[in-house]
Write an enzyme that holds these catalytic residues in place. Structure first.
Site: not given
Lengths: 254, 64
Positions: A93, A154, A181-182, A203-204
């Site tokens: 990645k 995040g 992301a996001g 993830n977050t």
């Protein structure tokens, strides 16, 4: 079904491994979500690395190492080489951070690093923006997957520019596309899949939720729902109402 | 000689990168770089370190 460098994924959720309250919760989140890919990183060994590696191996998922925190081509390429050796995979990645606050990718260096790594046999998953021309350049550089951001890493804002992401899907119909992301909520993940994206990397949103295990399950369900909806060919939105109940045959009562 | 290992200066009495890893107790899945250049594990045994070299030893870690 599109493949990721020849690998078909059993589940379109790619889940990060950072920020969980404990390794046990991380493990349960993975099991509960059915995620098929785990993102990981490399950091200076300060103890714990080998234990973590053992746990990730036991998950039985594909490993996608990242180059998180790299700000130039050289360190990203070196990190990729180290990751290939440690994790024994050509998948990388590729993150090349260009802006400190937004963590926006430096797309110019990204294309250059992607070219170098692709020529060296890596299978590059570039973390990019929703810019179509950058997407074209990345494909020309050897990438066979594109991973546009939904919103800054995040931030949990969802798909900041659904218009651009829809355009990207239309521009690259045969390329596996991942929203990376996001994502903050399951509805964001469902939205990505409804647009026809092939996977979602997050993830977050899971790791920092009050109950990461339950949120992992919620994300998996939302992603499945969004995927089914896209395949089911949704209706177009319209401005005016259209009665769903037949008009003909209504009793004359007034 | 002095080398910089993961950002910290330390003395090293040996010669090769492989010896440094043994001396400092690194084992298992780690990757190495010297002066910002990747050194594959197969080459550690023949990689001679010099005074002032910057050595990085990294391992699997959580990531997003």
């Amino acid at each position: 079904m599109k493949t990721f460098y020849g690998t078909a994924l059993s589940n379109p959720l790619m889940l990060g491994t950072a920020q969980y309250p404990s390794p046990a919760i991380l493990e349960r989140a993975f099991r509960e979500s059915g995620a098929a890919v785990a993102t990981v990183s490399l950091r200076r060994e300060a103890g714990g690395g080998q234990t973590f590696w053992q746990m990730i191996r036991d998950l039985g998922v594909r490993i996608l190492p990242n180059t998180a925190g790299c700000h130039n081509v050289k360190e990203a390429v070196t990190t990729a080489h180290m990751a290939r050796e440690v994790f024994d995979t050509p998948w990388i990645k590729l993150e090349l951070i260009g802006h400190t606050d937004s963590l926006q990718p430096d797309v110019f260096q990204l294309v250059e690093a992607a070219r170098i790594l692709s020529e060296d046999g890596f299978q590059v998953f570039p973390y990019t923006t929703d810019d179509l021309i950058v997407g074209e350049r990345l494909l020309a550089a050897g990438c066979k997957v594109l991973m546009p951001w939904g919103a800054p890493i995040g931030s949990g804002r969802g798909l900041n520019n659904a218009y651009a992401l829809r355009a990207m899907r239309a521009e690259f119909p045969d390329v596996p596309l991942v929203i990376d992301a996001g994502i903050g909520l399951p509805s964001h993940a469902a939205h990505a899949m409804e647009l026809g994206y092939d996977a979602v990397l997050l993830n977050t949103a899971v790791a920092r939720a009050g109950d990461p295990v339950q949120m992992a399950r919620a994300m998996a369900l939302a992603i499945e729902a969004g995927q089914l909806a896209y395949q089911a060919d949704p209706i177009e939105a319209r401005d005016m109402a259209e009665p769903s109940t037949p008009v003909i045959g209504k009793a004359f009562l007034s | 000689m002095k080398i910089v290992l993961n950002g910290e200066i330390r003395s090293f009495g040996g010669e090769t990168l492989a010896e440094l890893l043994v001396e400092t107790g690194y084992s298992g899945r780690v990757a190495t770089a010297v002066n910002e250049e990747f050194v594959p594990s197969s080459l550690r045994i023949s990689h001679i370190l010099c005074d002032g070299d910057r050595v990085e030893v990294v391992a699997p870690m959580q990531g997003g």
